[in-house]
Design a protein around this motif. Structure first.
Motif, PDB file in Angstrom:
ATOM      1  N   LEU A  23      -2.969 -30.297-117.374  1.00  0.00           N
ATOM      2  CA  LEU A  23      -1.872 -31.211-117.061  1.00  0.00           C
ATOM      3  C   LEU A  23      -2.410 -32.591-116.728  1.00  0.00           C
ATOM      4  CD1 LEU A  23       1.164 -31.738-116.332  1.00  0.00           C
ATOM      5  CD2 LEU A  23       0.602 -30.987-114.013  1.00  0.00           C
ATOM      6  N   GLY A  24      -1.817 -33.618-117.353  1.00  0.00           N
ATOM      7  CA  GLY A  24      -2.158 -34.993-117.038  1.00  0.00           C
ATOM      8  C   GLY A  24      -1.083 -35.619-116.162  1.00  0.00           C
ATOM      9  N   LEU A  25      -1.491 -36.533-115.304  1.00  0.00           N
ATOM     10  CA  LEU A  25      -0.563 -37.251-114.427  1.00  0.00           C
ATOM     11  C   LEU A  25      -0.853 -38.742-114.538  1.00  0.00           C
ATOM     12  CD1 LEU A  25      -1.108 -35.039-111.241  1.00  0.00           C
ATOM     13  CD2 LEU A  25       0.899 -34.953-112.706  1.00  0.00           C
ATOM     14  N   ILE A  26       0.188 -39.535-114.740  1.00  0.00           N
ATOM     15  CA  ILE A  26       0.050 -40.991-114.688  1.00  0.00           C
ATOM     16  C   ILE A  26       0.889 -41.462-113.510  1.00  0.00           C
ATOM     17  CG2 ILE A  26       0.395 -43.186-115.867  1.00  0.00           C
ATOM     18  CD1 ILE A  26       0.068 -41.760-118.519  1.00  0.00           C
ATOM     19  N   LEU A  27       0.222 -42.041-112.516  1.00  0.00           N
ATOM     20  CA  LEU A  27       0.877 -42.362-111.243  1.00  0.00           C
ATOM     21  C   LEU A  27       1.086 -43.863-111.133  1.00  0.00           C
ATOM     22  CD1 LEU A  27      -1.223 -39.901-109.057  1.00  0.00           C
ATOM     23  CD2 LEU A  27       1.004 -39.507-110.127  1.00  0.00           C
ATOM     24  N   GLN A  73      -5.003 -26.967-113.048  1.00  0.00           N
ATOM     25  CA  GLN A  73      -6.077 -27.940-113.237  1.00  0.00           C
ATOM     26  C   GLN A  73      -5.466 -29.220-113.805  1.00  0.00           C
ATOM     27  OE1 GLN A  73      -9.335 -27.866-112.394  1.00  0.00           O
ATOM     28  NE2 GLN A  73      -8.946 -25.882-111.415  1.00  0.00           N
ATOM     29  N   VAL A  74      -5.615 -30.312-113.069  1.00  0.00           N
ATOM     30  CA  VAL A  74      -4.972 -31.561-113.469  1.00  0.00           C
ATOM     31  C   VAL A  74      -5.991 -32.683-113.564  1.00  0.00           C
ATOM     32  CG1 VAL A  74      -2.848 -30.853-112.279  1.00  0.00           C
ATOM     33  CG2 VAL A  74      -4.453 -32.390-111.122  1.00  0.00           C
ATOM     34  N   ILE A  75      -5.612 -33.714-114.283  1.00  0.00           N
ATOM     35  CA  ILE A  75      -6.364 -34.966-114.276  1.00  0.00           C
ATOM     36  C   ILE A  75      -5.355 -36.091-114.103  1.00  0.00           C
ATOM     37  CG2 ILE A  75      -6.424 -35.124-116.824  1.00  0.00           C
ATOM     38  CD1 ILE A  75      -9.303 -36.376-116.361  1.00  0.00           C
ATOM     39  N   VAL A  98      -7.315 -39.884-124.520  1.00  0.00           N
ATOM     40  CA  VAL A  98      -8.491 -39.251-123.923  1.00  0.00           C
ATOM     41  C   VAL A  98      -8.112 -37.958-123.201  1.00  0.00           C
ATOM     42  CG1 VAL A  98     -10.306 -39.543-122.176  1.00  0.00           C
ATOM     43  CG2 VAL A  98      -9.766 -41.419-123.744  1.00  0.00           C
ATOM     44  N   MET A  99      -6.999 -37.975-122.456  1.00  0.00           N
ATOM     45  CA  MET A  99      -6.568 -36.766-121.747  1.00  0.00           C
ATOM     46  C   MET A  99      -6.215 -35.651-122.728  1.00  0.00           C
ATOM     47  SD  MET A  99      -4.554 -37.969-118.285  1.00  0.00           S
ATOM     48  CE  MET A  99      -3.425 -39.161-118.970  1.00  0.00           C
ATOM     49  N   LYS A 100      -5.592 -36.012-123.851  1.00  0.00           N
ATOM     50  CA  LYS A 100      -5.304 -35.034-124.893  1.00  0.00           C
ATOM     51  C   LYS A 100      -6.603 -34.413-125.408  1.00  0.00           C
ATOM     52  CE  LYS A 100      -3.365 -33.080-128.632  1.00  0.00           C
ATOM     53  NZ  LYS A 100      -2.436 -31.941-128.631  1.00  0.00           N
ATOM     54  N   GLN A 101      -7.596 -35.242-125.631  1.00  0.00           N
ATOM     55  CA  GLN A 101      -8.897 -34.768-126.109  1.00  0.00           C
ATOM     56  C   GLN A 101      -9.561 -33.838-125.087  1.00  0.00           C
ATOM     57  OE1 GLN A 101     -10.055 -35.452-129.097  1.00  0.00           O
ATOM     58  NE2 GLN A 101     -12.275 -35.171-129.081  1.00  0.00           N
ATOM     59  N   LEU A 102      -9.294 -34.089-123.810  1.00  0.00           N
ATOM     60  CA  LEU A 102      -9.866 -33.256-122.741  1.00  0.00           C
ATOM     61  C   LEU A 102      -9.176 -31.898-122.628  1.00  0.00           C
ATOM     62  CD1 LEU A 102     -10.341 -35.982-119.982  1.00  0.00           C
ATOM     63  CD2 LEU A 102     -12.182 -34.721-121.127  1.00  0.00           C
ATOM     64  N   VAL A 218       2.956 -42.425-127.275  1.00  0.00           N
ATOM     65  CA  VAL A 218       1.677 -41.850-127.709  1.00  0.00           C
ATOM     66  C   VAL A 218       1.592 -40.373-127.348  1.00  0.00           C
ATOM     67  CG1 VAL A 218      -0.821 -41.901-127.264  1.00  0.00           C
ATOM     68  CG2 VAL A 218       0.408 -44.002-127.819  1.00  0.00           C
ATOM     69  N   ALA A 219       2.127 -39.994-126.194  1.00  0.00           N
ATOM     70  CA  ALA A 219       2.144 -38.579-125.825  1.00  0.00           C
ATOM     71  C   ALA A 219       2.960 -37.772-126.826  1.00  0.00           C
ATOM     72  CB  ALA A 219       2.705 -38.413-124.418  1.00  0.00           C
TER      73      ALA A 219
END
Length: 273
Positions: A23-27, A73-75, A98-102, A218-219
């Protein structure tokens, strides 16, 4: 930003991580407090990551924080990049690539926004159901990399309907009243004029801000599931007889800090694996 730069940035980050994030988070402005809740955090300043821009705005710490929160697990991006900072649309959205690649499969995008809908109040949390791109540009302009996504991606459900329903249930369980609505993305950095807000309300906008839309485009292109949440930090120009300031934005997000944290953490705990 080509595949090589994405690989170089993701490889640098991957070497620092203990586990693959799902999971990605943009804050957004004033909302980076969620990253402080991440357990066993790995903190990576943007300036250390190959090809990453640096955040220049108050309320944006400018670092990635990876680890565990509510069993996931998040970034997290503790601070984002904006078109108005002088970055290109591809630079603004580079972290999503980059988060997608991760390895992330879903992303929660948050922002502080001005309320256009006159039934809203400062401090409200709004789940984004759709957006209007009023930025005059698009991060997918240019040659398409078919490995990253389709040339003409569908945006009719860029905000995941299942996630929107889940957010509503989580708010209900917590006893938090939330709004739902359409987010309008403008370039900034000026706040809108009263006439512009009247126009955006006529077009169907409920809240307005200077971010989010490029990252969500982009997401969607990358096939990620998206949940968007705005903190209504102030009422937009012309609704209240007072000037707009960034200080007010930060002060309001601080006031709703607890509700925001409880709400997002509840959602994260309930997201499907």
């Amino acid at each position: 930003m080509d595949q090589t730069t994405i690989n170089e940035a993701s490889s640098y980050i991957q070497d620092k991580l203990g586990a693959k994030p799902s999971l990605g988070l943009i804050l957004g402005s004033g909302l980076g407090v969620l990253a402080d809740e991440i357990q066993n955090p790995v903190i990576i300043p943007y300036k250390d990551i190959p090809h990453f821009p640096e955040s220049t705005v108050a309320g944006h710490k400018g670092r990635l924080v990876a680890g565990n929160i509510e069993g996931k697990q998040v970034i997290a991006m503790q601070g984002r990049f904006h078109f108005y900072e002088g970055y290109s649309m591809k630079q603004v959205t580079f972290p999503v690539r980059v988060m997608k690649q991760l390895g992330i499969e879903s992303i929660i995008v948050t922002n502080a926004a001005g309320g256009i809908n006159t039934s809203f109040s400062p401090g409200d949390l709004m789940v984004i159901t759709d957006h209007i791109n009023n930025m005059g540009s698009n991060p997918l302009i240019g040659k398409n990399n078919d490995e990253l996504g389709a040339r003409f991606p569908d945006m009719s459900e860029c905000y995941d309907r299942e996630y929107i329903q889940l957010a509503g249930k989580c708010a209900e369980e917590l006893g938090i009243t939330i709004q739902k609505g359409i987010y309008v993305g403008n370039t900034g950095p000026t706040y809108e004029t009263p006439a512009e807000i009247k126009m955006l309300r006529t077009l169907g906008g409920d809240a307005v801000g200077m971010s989010t839309v490029p990252e969500v485009i982009v997401a969607g292109h990358a096939g990620l599931r998206v949940l968007g949440i705005s903190c209504i930090s102030n009422m937009a120009a012309g609704i209240l007889d007072q000037p707009l300031t960034h200080t007010e934005v930060i002060e309001t997000t601080e006031k709703v800090r607890d509700d925001f944290l409880h709400f997002i953490k509840k959602i994260i705990s309930r997201l499907p694996q």
